[in-house]
Design an enzyme around this catalytic site. Sequence first.
Site, PDB file in Angstrom:
ATOM      1  CE  LYS A  22      22.138 -28.651 -43.558  1.00  0.00           C
ATOM      2  NZ  LYS A  22      21.255 -27.529 -43.115  1.00  0.00           N
ATOM      3  NE  ARG A  93      17.453 -18.817 -44.182  1.00  0.00           N
ATOM      4  CZ  ARG A  93      16.944 -17.652 -44.528  1.00  0.00           C
ATOM      5  NH1 ARG A  93      17.421 -17.016 -45.566  1.00  0.00           N
ATOM      6  NH2 ARG A  93      15.966 -17.105 -43.845  1.00  0.00           N
ATOM      7  CB  CYS A 117      17.073 -25.738 -49.759  1.00  0.00           C
ATOM      8  SG  CYS A 117      18.170 -27.120 -49.396  1.00  0.00           S
ATOM      9  NE  ARG A 122      14.856 -21.405 -46.072  1.00  0.00           N
ATOM     10  CZ  ARG A 122      15.749 -22.386 -45.970  1.00  0.00           C
ATOM     11  NH1 ARG A 122      16.601 -22.598 -46.947  1.00  0.00           N
ATOM     12  NH2 ARG A 122      15.815 -23.144 -44.897  1.00  0.00           N
ATOM     13  N   PRO A 123      12.815 -14.879 -45.461  1.00  0.00           N
ATOM     14  CG  PRO A 123      10.943 -13.748 -44.633  1.00  0.00           C
ATOM     15  CD  PRO A 123      11.346 -15.005 -45.361  1.00  0.00           C
ATOM     16  CB  ILE A 124      17.099 -12.375 -42.458  1.00  0.00           C
ATOM     17  CG1 ILE A 124      17.516 -11.175 -43.331  1.00  0.00           C
ATOM     18  CG2 ILE A 124      17.633 -13.674 -43.046  1.00  0.00           C
ATOM     19  CD1 ILE A 124      19.022 -10.933 -43.335  1.00  0.00           C
ATOM     20  CG  ASP A 305      14.279 -29.678 -42.205  1.00  0.00           C
ATOM     21  OD1 ASP A 305      13.853 -28.867 -43.041  1.00  0.00           O
ATOM     22  OD2 ASP A 305      15.223 -29.426 -41.439  1.00  0.00           O
TER      23      ASP A 305
END
Length: 418
Positions: A22, A93, A117, A122-124, A305
Site C-alpha cells: 500500500k 494521507r 488516520c 502529521r505536519p507537512i 504500522d
Amino acid sequence: MDKLVVNGGNPLFGSVEIGGAKNAAVAILPAAIMASEGISVIDNIPDIQDIQRLERIITSLGCKVKRVQNTVEIDSTNLTSVNADTEDGSKMRASYYLIGALLGRFGKAKVELPGGCPIGVRPIDQHIKGFEALGATVKISHGTVEAQADKLIGTNIYFDVVSVGATINLMLASVFAEGTTVLENAAKEPHIVDVANFLNSMGANIKGAGTDVIRIAGVEKLKGCNYSVIPDQIEAATYMIATAACGGCVTIKNVIPKHLESISAKLIEMGADIKEGDDYVTIESHKNLKGVNIKTLPYPGFPTDAQQPMSTLLSISQGRSIVNESIWESRLKHVDELKKMGANIKVEGTVAIIDGVEKLTGANVKATDLRAGAAMVIAALAAEGVSEISCIEHIDRGYPHIEDKFKELGANIRREKI
C-alpha cells in the site's frame, strides 16, 4: 456501512498470498502521472480504498486509468489539470504525493490537505521546506495546498526529522529540477526504494534510495514503463502476528523476508518458530508466548504500522511488555478497545505498559484507524466468544479482502451490513 463479525478461538492453518505494498502503490500512482510519453502498466497494485480514491483523482486530472484485476494502466500524456482539490484527497494521507508530482511536471499544483488516520499530528512542514528550497512558493489556505514555481533548481535539502512522506515527495518534485538535488537524513523504508526504482524505470536519475542520502539528477522527461510493486510488509506482518496470537502454522507467500526482519526477530524472541524462503515466511506458534519490549523506529527498526497488531499479541502473552511508540503520539487509541475485551494495559503518554492476560473475551469494538482495525481483528480472532468490529472502512483502506483471507486460514469471520 459494514461490520466484521468474528467467532474467535480457531487456530490458523494454511497459506496466504500477500498483495502489493500500500505505502509504495499510493506513491507510485502519483509518480506515474509525471510521464509525458507512453503508458505505465503497473502490476501488483492492491485493491483497497486508498488506491480507488487515487485512481479517481488522477482520472479527474485528465489521465486515462484502466484496472484489470491487480494491474493498473495509466496514460498521462493528455494530463492538463493541476487541480487535485477533491473530496477523495481529503480522505487519504497519500494525496499529498500529487503536490510533488504535479509541481515537478508542471511547476504548479493545487491539492486538498491530506486526511488519513487520526493517529496524531502529521505536519507537512518538511515537505514545504523542501519545495521552497527547490524554488517553489507554497500557500495553505482553506484546507488546500497550492505550490508554484517558474523553475525548480536542484539544491541540498536536509530533513530536520526522518520523514517517509517528505522523502518521497521531494524525490518526485526533484526529478525534473535543473541540476542535482541531494536529500540528506532521508528515510530508508523499502517503499522509498520501490518508488525510486519506478521513477528510474521511467527515465529518472535517482541514486542512494535506501540510504540516508539520496541524489537526484534532473532529467528532461519521463516515459511510461512496466513495473511490479513490492509486496506489502505490513500486511505480511499482520498475518504473522495473527498466527502467533491464534496459534497454528501459516505460510505467508509473496514476501521479501528481509523487509520483515524486525517483526520476525521479535516473534522469535517471544517463542514462535519462523522459517524463511526466498519469497515466503512460515510461522508456527503454540501460543503461550512470552512478552517482549518494543520501540517503534524508522526502517530498519520495528515499524510503527505493526505496533498496534503487536500490542494485541502482547496483551495475551506471558509477563509484562513495554511498547514505546516513538513515531506517532496518538497511536495507542486501540488500547481502550482492547480493554473492552479484557486486556490489562496502562498508557503513559506514548508508552503502553501491557500485563498479559490468559485470554481476551469477545466484545463490540471499533476500528479507530487502519492499523488499529487490524489489531482488533487479531484480538477478535484470538478471543473467546463473538466480537463485532465496526468502522471497518478504516480497515478497507489498507487490507484487501481481509475476511476472505482469514477464512481461508480457518477463521470464523464474516462481513455484514450494519
